[in-house]
Design an enzyme around this catalytic site. Structure first.
Site, PDB file in Angstrom:
ATOM      1  CD  GLU A  85      -1.851  -2.440   2.030  1.00 50.63           C
ATOM      2  OE1 GLU A  85      -0.845  -2.594   2.067  1.00 50.63           O
ATOM      3  OE2 GLU A  85      -2.668  -2.415   2.240  1.00 50.63           O
ATOM      4  CG  ASP A 131     -11.893   5.094 -21.519  1.00 48.01           C
ATOM      5  OD1 ASP A 131     -11.020   4.242 -21.581  1.00 48.01           O
ATOM      6  OD2 ASP A 131     -13.098   4.463 -20.596  1.00 48.01           O
ATOM      7  CB  THR A 146      -7.699  -1.343 -20.244  1.00 46.51           C
ATOM      8  OG1 THR A 146      -7.976  -1.233 -21.387  1.00 46.51           O
ATOM      9  CG2 THR A 146      -9.098  -1.351 -19.564  1.00 46.51           C
ATOM     10  CE  LYS A 164     -10.650  -2.999 -23.519  1.00 44.74           C
ATOM     11  NZ  LYS A 164     -10.680  -2.380 -22.262  1.00 44.74           N
ATOM     12  NE  ARG A 199      -9.001  -9.244 -18.322  1.00 48.37           N
ATOM     13  CZ  ARG A 199      -9.304  -9.208 -19.790  1.00 48.37           C
ATOM     14  NH1 ARG A 199      -8.562  -9.977 -20.456  1.00 48.37           N
ATOM     15  NH2 ARG A 199     -10.242  -8.396 -20.220  1.00 48.37           N
TER      16      ARG A 199
HETATM   17  N1  DSN Z   1     -15.062  -4.817 -22.291  1.00 46.99           N
HETATM   18  C1  DSN Z   1     -14.518  -3.958 -22.885  1.00 46.99           C
HETATM   19  C2  DSN Z   1     -14.757  -4.213 -24.378  1.00 46.99           C
HETATM   20  O1  DSN Z   1     -14.893  -5.134 -25.015  1.00 46.99           O
HETATM   21  O2  DSN Z   1     -14.827  -3.067 -25.226  1.00 46.99           O
HETATM   22  C3  DSN Z   1     -14.827  -2.505 -22.538  1.00 46.99           C
HETATM   23  O3  DSN Z   1     -15.061  -2.752 -21.141  1.00 46.99           O
END
Ligand code: DSN
Length: 415
Positions: free
Chosen positions: A49, A194, A221, A224, A230
């Site tokens: 933390e 975002d 994120t 992707k 993740r």
């Molecule tokens: N689940 C992600 C997507 O497929 O776009 C976004 O949260």
């Protein structure tokens, strides 16, 4: 080899599924064995933390170094002053951002979900929508995908949002960041992108970096197009005031101990994304999406936004072929193509059986697919959708997909 046979069996089956089928969900990808090794490392045992140099428990000499490494690499990758790499994923990153910058009742102006926005941008079913006010902008023309900047400005002037939020999970065109910054300045709003879907394309210099056009904050994120573990991340261009607020909002505001094994995986992913090979991948993702667009256009299948300028396509299969999104997802799954059903702009059908399918090219590109292979995949998809009850066509399609998958094994490392 795991000693837990039940878990081991399921991992093997999932690996086989991933190897033998083609992944077209635009938010999915494959990580390198180096990211996997970092994720499965002993950093998972450690509580830490706080932030580097300011922790609450002992034994932090290496956690401090790994988190600092991840932060420095992220800053270099996105050309900004600050990175918080502790958010557990995209939704917690967005929630943290709202709590950092808003008071209860404050307003956020974001993109409508059915026009490509995301649930966490204040859809009424989400928790942030109970605390903050979310107002919307949409596309001006669904056939070109152009955002209605005139309306956006009008709503901004009327509603005085504290945040103007750009970004999406099902939008296939580029955003005019400069225009949004201009509008935000006129109402003293903070600009937040975002970038979850396109972070890898920004990092790989295939798409514009919102910071170059004056955006204040990026949330994202890391799993992707960025092709990491993740997780989530918040980046701030340069405002010291926002930096302080974001750090406090993540810890102690919302999260406890950061997942250090995940942060180690992020550090590895960021180093991979800083390589020339990653830039080549990012550009190829776009070329591959264009190749698929060409085939869908040839077959006169309606695409929301008229096509794509990024990694994804949202196709109106119900309007064009009379096949619902759910049926399309199911029948394509049968032949080894994984994608997802998706609502289209102002869809009259339900989210559980919408008019559209959403698919994209990041995972295919990681496997080494080029334009010709992607055109072939698109032809197979359309053939199957047009003949969804024809067993012969489906079994031929399945064989062709397996062949393509076999000739493009998932790489262990990239470049
Ligand atoms: N689940 C992600 C997507 O497929 O776009 C976004 O949260």
């Amino acid at each position: 080899m795991l000693s837990d046979k039940s878990v081991s069996k399921l991992i093997k089956l999932e690996a086989k599924r991933q190897a033998e089928g083609l992944e077209l969900i635009p938010s999915e990808n494959y990580v390198s064995v180096d990211v996997l090794e970092a994720l499965g490392s002993v950093f998972t045992n450690k509580y830490s933390e706080g932030y580097p140099g300011r922790r609450y428990y002992g034994g932090q000499e290496f956690t401090d170094q790994i988190e600092t490494l991840a932060i420095e690499r992220a800053k270099k990758l996105f050309k900004c002053k600050f990175a918080n790499v502790q958010p557990l994923s995209g939704a917690p990153a967005n929630l943290a951002l709202y709590t950092a910058l808003l008071e209860p009742g404050d307003t956020v102006l974001g993109m409508d979900l059915s026009h490509g926005g995301h649930l966490t941008h204040g859809h009424p079913v989400t928790f942030p929508a109970k605390i903050f006010r979310f107002v919307r902008y949409k596309m001006k023309d669904v056939e070109t995908g152009e955002i209605d900047y005139v309306e956006l400005e009008k709503v901004a002037k009327k509603e005085k949002p504290k945040i103007i939020l750009a970004g999406f999970s099902a939008y296939s065109r580029n955003i005019d960041y400069k225009k949004i910054v201009e509008i935000a300045k006129s109402v003293k709003a903070i600009t937040v992108m975002d970038a979850s879907h396109i972070a890898g394309l920004i990092a790989g210099r295939a798409l514009r970096n919102p910071f170059d056009d004056g955006f204040d904050v990026i949330t994202t994120t890391t799993h992707k197009t960025l092709r990491g573990p993740r997780g989530g991340m918040i980046l701030v261009r340069d405002s010291e005031e926002i930096i302080k607020k974001v750090n406090k909002a993540i810890f102690p505001g919302l999260q406890g101990g950061p997942h250090m094994n995940n942060i180690a995986g992020k550090a590895v992913c960021f180093a991979e994304a800083l390589t020339p090979a990653f830039r080549t991948y990012a550009k190829q993702v776009l070329k591959n999406a264009k190749a698929m667009e060409k085939v869908f256009k040839k077959h006169k299948i309606r695409m929301i936004g008229g096509g794509t300028s990024n990694h994804l396509i949202l196709a109106d299969v119900f309007g064009s072929l009379g096949v619902t999104g759910k049926d399309a997802q199911t029948v394509l799954d049968e032949v080894g193509i994984t994608l997802n059903m998706n609502v289209i702009a102002d869809d009259v059908r339900s989210p559980m059986d919408p008019s559209g399918i959403r698919f994209g090219t990041p995972a295919l590109t990681t496997r080494g697919f080029k334009e010709k292979n992607c055109e072939k995949v698109a032809e197979i998809m359309i053939e199957v959708l047009k003949n969804k009850d024809d067993k012969k066509i489906k079994s031929e399609a399945k064989r062709a997909i397996q062949k393509l998958a076999k000739s493009h094994p998932i790489p262990k490392r990239f470049g």
